[in-house]
Scaffold this motif. Structure first.
Motif, PDB file in Angstrom:
ATOM      1  N   LEU A  25      11.569 -21.700 -31.669  1.00 37.93           N
ATOM      2  CA  LEU A  25      12.183 -22.974 -32.055  1.00 37.93           C
ATOM      3  C   LEU A  25      11.617 -23.523 -33.357  1.00 37.93           C
ATOM      4  CD1 LEU A  25      12.605 -24.710 -28.588  1.00 37.93           C
ATOM      5  CD2 LEU A  25      14.286 -23.419 -29.921  1.00 37.93           C
ATOM      6  N   ALA A  26      10.343 -23.280 -33.634  1.00 36.89           N
ATOM      7  CA  ALA A  26       9.773 -23.751 -34.902  1.00 36.89           C
ATOM      8  C   ALA A  26      10.429 -23.027 -36.079  1.00 36.89           C
ATOM      9  CB  ALA A  26       8.262 -23.551 -34.926  1.00 36.89           C
ATOM     10  N   GLN A  27      10.621 -21.718 -35.948  1.00 40.81           N
ATOM     11  CA  GLN A  27      11.300 -20.974 -37.008  1.00 40.81           C
ATOM     12  C   GLN A  27      12.757 -21.414 -37.121  1.00 40.81           C
ATOM     13  OE1 GLN A  27      11.372 -16.684 -36.606  1.00 40.81           O
ATOM     14  NE2 GLN A  27      11.969 -16.403 -38.724  1.00 40.81           N
ATOM     15  N   ALA A  28      13.403 -21.647 -35.997  1.00 42.25           N
ATOM     16  CA  ALA A  28      14.792 -22.108 -36.025  1.00 42.25           C
ATOM     17  C   ALA A  28      14.891 -23.462 -36.721  1.00 42.25           C
ATOM     18  CB  ALA A  28      15.342 -22.199 -34.607  1.00 42.25           C
ATOM     19  N   HIS A  29      13.909 -24.333 -36.474  1.00 42.87           N
ATOM     20  CA  HIS A  29      13.879 -25.619 -37.175  1.00 42.87           C
ATOM     21  C   HIS A  29      13.694 -25.397 -38.667  1.00 42.87           C
ATOM     22  CE1 HIS A  29      12.876 -29.631 -38.454  1.00 42.87           C
ATOM     23  NE2 HIS A  29      11.757 -29.146 -38.961  1.00 42.87           N
ATOM     24  N   GLN A  30      12.750 -24.541 -39.020  1.00 42.26           N
ATOM     25  CA  GLN A  30      12.474 -24.262 -40.434  1.00 42.26           C
ATOM     26  C   GLN A  30      13.716 -23.715 -41.142  1.00 42.26           C
ATOM     27  OE1 GLN A  30       9.677 -21.051 -41.181  1.00 42.26           O
ATOM     28  NE2 GLN A  30       8.886 -22.124 -42.967  1.00 42.26           N
ATOM     29  N   LEU A  31      14.491 -22.892 -40.451  1.00 39.80           N
ATOM     30  CA  LEU A  31      15.713 -22.321 -41.022  1.00 39.80           C
ATOM     31  C   LEU A  31      16.902 -23.283 -40.955  1.00 39.80           C
ATOM     32  CD1 LEU A  31      15.430 -18.712 -39.532  1.00 39.80           C
ATOM     33  CD2 LEU A  31      15.025 -19.408 -41.922  1.00 39.80           C
ATOM     34  N   ASN A  32      16.700 -24.425 -40.309  1.00 36.77           N
ATOM     35  CA  ASN A  32      17.748 -25.439 -40.153  1.00 36.77           C
ATOM     36  C   ASN A  32      18.998 -24.870 -39.475  1.00 36.77           C
ATOM     37  OD1 ASN A  32      18.593 -28.142 -40.394  1.00 36.77           O
ATOM     38  ND2 ASN A  32      19.775 -27.660 -42.228  1.00 36.77           N
ATOM     39  N   LEU A  33      18.761 -24.088 -38.415  1.00 35.33           N
ATOM     40  CA  LEU A  33      19.897 -23.495 -37.718  1.00 35.33           C
ATOM     41  C   LEU A  33      20.816 -24.576 -37.165  1.00 35.33           C
ATOM     42  CD1 LEU A  33      18.355 -20.494 -35.741  1.00 35.33           C
ATOM     43  CD2 LEU A  33      19.231 -20.583 -38.076  1.00 35.33           C
ATOM     44  N   SER A  34      22.099 -24.303 -37.246  1.00 32.48           N
ATOM     45  CA  SER A  34      23.139 -25.221 -36.752  1.00 32.48           C
ATOM     46  C   SER A  34      22.895 -26.658 -37.218  1.00 32.48           C
ATOM     47  CB  SER A  34      23.240 -25.154 -35.226  1.00 32.48           C
ATOM     48  OG  SER A  34      23.643 -23.864 -34.830  1.00 32.48           O
ATOM     49  N   ARG A  35      22.560 -26.779 -38.481  1.00 31.50           N
ATOM     50  CA  ARG A  35      22.379 -28.086 -39.146  1.00 31.50           C
ATOM     51  C   ARG A  35      21.399 -29.001 -38.397  1.00 31.50           C
ATOM     52  NH1 ARG A  35      28.146 -27.363 -39.356  1.00 31.50           N
ATOM     53  NH2 ARG A  35      28.157 -28.716 -37.557  1.00 31.50           N
ATOM     54  N   GLY A  36      20.270 -28.425 -37.990  1.00 32.58           N
ATOM     55  CA  GLY A  36      19.213 -29.245 -37.421  1.00 32.58           C
ATOM     56  C   GLY A  36      19.274 -29.450 -35.927  1.00 32.58           C
ATOM     57  N   ILE A  37      19.914 -28.549 -35.216  1.00 32.99           N
ATOM     58  CA  ILE A  37      20.073 -28.723 -33.767  1.00 32.99           C
ATOM     59  C   ILE A  37      18.737 -28.723 -33.029  1.00 32.99           C
ATOM     60  CG2 ILE A  37      20.427 -26.283 -33.230  1.00 32.99           C
ATOM     61  CD1 ILE A  37      22.280 -29.273 -31.642  1.00 32.99           C
TER      62      ILE A  37
END
Length: 133
Positions: A25-37
Motif C-alpha cells: 500500500l505504501a508503494q501504491a500510494h507513492q505511485l498514486n494508483l487510482s488517483r489516490g485511492i
C-alpha cells in the motif's frame, strides 16, 4: 490485497491466491494508483498514519507463513506487476512459500474473466491450493 491481508489475519487459512493484488500500500500510494485511492482508503499518507499502513499492507505483514500464489498480468496498467515482484522477493527472503505467475499480454481484468484464456491459470492455482484434481 484482501486475500493477502486475510492470509496474515486468519491463521487457519491453508494459503492465499492474489489476483493482481495491491500487495504494497505504501508503494501504491507513492505511485498514486487510482488517483489516490490508498490515501482515501487509509485516511492519510504513510507518514501521517504509519500504523494503518503497517496493519493494512500485505508486504508489511510478511512472513505470511502459508503458501501464497500471486497471479498478475505483465501489462497491468492499474496495479503494476512491479508491486507483485517486490512482494514475491520480500516473501521469499522471509522464508515464505510464494509463487508469482506473471502472465504475458495480460492487463488487470483478464484474470477475473472465466471466458479469457488467463482464467486457466487461476483455475489451476485454486485446484492446486485446494488439492483438487
Amino acid at each position: 490485497h484482501l486475500a493477502l491481508w486475510l492470509g496474515a489475519e486468519l491463521s487457519w487459512l491453508q494459503g492465499v491466491i492474489s489476483l493482481a493484488g495491491v500487495a504494497d500500500l505504501a508503494q501504491a500510494h507513492q505511485l498514486n494508483l487510482s488517483r489516490g485511492i490508498v490515501r482515501e482508503f487509509l485516511a492519510g499518507t504513510p507518514d501521517e498514519v504509519p500504523e494503518r499502513y503497517r496493519l493494512a499492507s500485505p508486504i508489511a505483514r510478511i512472513p505470511l507463513k502459508r503458501p501464497a500464489v500471486l497471479i498478475h498480468g505483465e501489462n497491468d496498467n492499474i496495479v503494476p506487476i512491479t508491486i507483485a515482484r517486490a512482494y514475491e522477493k520480500a516473501a521469499r527472503a522471509a522464508g515464505d512459500n510464494v509463487e508469482l505467475h506473471a502472465l504475458p499480454d495480460t492487463g488487470h481484468f483478464e484474470l477475473i474473466d472465466p471466458e479469457k484464456p488467463q482464467w486457466a491459470t487461476v483455475e489451476r492455482a485454486v485446484r492446486k491450493m485446494l488439492r483438487v484434481s
